[in-house]
Each structure stands twice: as structure tokens, then as C-alpha cells.
Design a protein around this motif. Sequence first.
Motif, PDB file in Angstrom:
ATOM      1  N   GLU A  80       0.845  -1.195   0.000  1.00 51.74           N
ATOM      2  CA  GLU A  80       0.000   0.000   0.000  1.00 51.74           C
ATOM      3  C   GLU A  80       0.874   1.235   0.000  1.00 51.74           C
ATOM      4  OE1 GLU A  80      -3.416   0.598   2.574  1.00 51.74           O
ATOM      5  OE2 GLU A  80      -3.241  -1.515   3.119  1.00 51.74           O
ATOM      6  N   TYR A  81       0.454   2.230  -0.718  1.00 54.02           N
ATOM      7  CA  TYR A  81       1.161   3.506  -0.756  1.00 54.02           C
ATOM      8  C   TYR A  81       0.245   4.587  -0.212  1.00 54.02           C
ATOM      9  CZ  TYR A  81       4.394   1.122  -3.861  1.00 54.02           C
ATOM     10  OH  TYR A  81       5.288   0.250  -4.394  1.00 54.02           O
ATOM     11  N   LEU A  82       0.765   5.406   0.647  1.00 55.57           N
ATOM     12  CA  LEU A  82       0.053   6.583   1.137  1.00 55.57           C
ATOM     13  C   LEU A  82       0.843   7.797   0.673  1.00 55.57           C
ATOM     14  CD1 LEU A  82      -0.632   5.382   4.781  1.00 55.57           C
ATOM     15  CD2 LEU A  82      -2.141   5.182   2.805  1.00 55.57           C
ATOM     16  N   GLY A  83       0.184   8.753   0.097  1.00 49.04           N
ATOM     17  CA  GLY A  83       0.911   9.891  -0.457  1.00 49.04           C
ATOM     18  C   GLY A  83       1.417   9.549  -1.846  1.00 49.04           C
ATOM     19  N   ILE A  84       2.562  10.053  -2.192  1.00 50.59           N
ATOM     20  CA  ILE A  84       3.130   9.886  -3.525  1.00 50.59           C
ATOM     21  C   ILE A  84       3.644   8.469  -3.710  1.00 50.59           C
ATOM     22  CG2 ILE A  84       4.951  10.638  -5.111  1.00 50.59           C
ATOM     23  CD1 ILE A  84       4.861  13.335  -3.683  1.00 50.59           C
ATOM     24  N   LYS A  85       3.213   7.824  -4.763  1.00 49.96           N
ATOM     25  CA  LYS A  85       3.717   6.494  -5.108  1.00 49.96           C
ATOM     26  C   LYS A  85       4.874   6.664  -6.073  1.00 49.96           C
ATOM     27  CE  LYS A  85       2.644   2.184  -7.386  1.00 49.96           C
ATOM     28  NZ  LYS A  85       1.718   1.454  -8.228  1.00 49.96           N
TER      29      LYS A  85
END
Length: 95
Positions: A80-85
Motif C-alpha cells: 500500500e502507498y500513502l501519499g506519492i507512489k
Amino acid sequence: MNENKNLYVISYDISKDRTRNKVSKVLEGFGQRVQYSLFECRLNNTQLQTIKMKLLKLIDNKEDSIIIYKLTPEAQRFIEYLGIKKNYKEDIFYV
């Protein structure tokens, strides 16, 4: 021989600036930085052994730490990515 490449996440905690810079340079030759001391590398078995040998020559086993996580295809589904991937650039060739 065309070996399959696996995704590895490599993190480090290096005490000396000079050693940390050298470790970073080695890792940049095999993958991409996704955080300050975290790299994603797609490696075959030969590349994995090469990177381990290079890193072991640089670090102080009593002060420094490098952790290598192999992410299975199943595990990669749960990233999972939060913010910029930051996308992994598949088309870049690493030595």
C-alpha cells in the motif's frame, strides 16, 4: 540463461557517512531508492549474491545493519502507498 527476477526491498542503517554513501552507490547500481535508506531492487539469484558480497565488504558487522526482504508475488499484492507512489522503472537496466 534467463533467470526470473524477484523483488527485494533493501534497507540499511549505517553509522558512518562515508560507508553509508558507498552502500547507497552499490544499491543505486541494482535498483532504485524509494526512501532515504530504502531501495527496491529486481534481482536474479546471481545479482542477489553479487550485491550481498559487495555490501558485506563495506559494512562494519558490529555497527551497521542491512536488511534484505524478498517480496513474493503474493506479498507484492498487499503493498500500500500513502501519499506519492514512486513507480519502479522496469525499463531501466541495472548492472
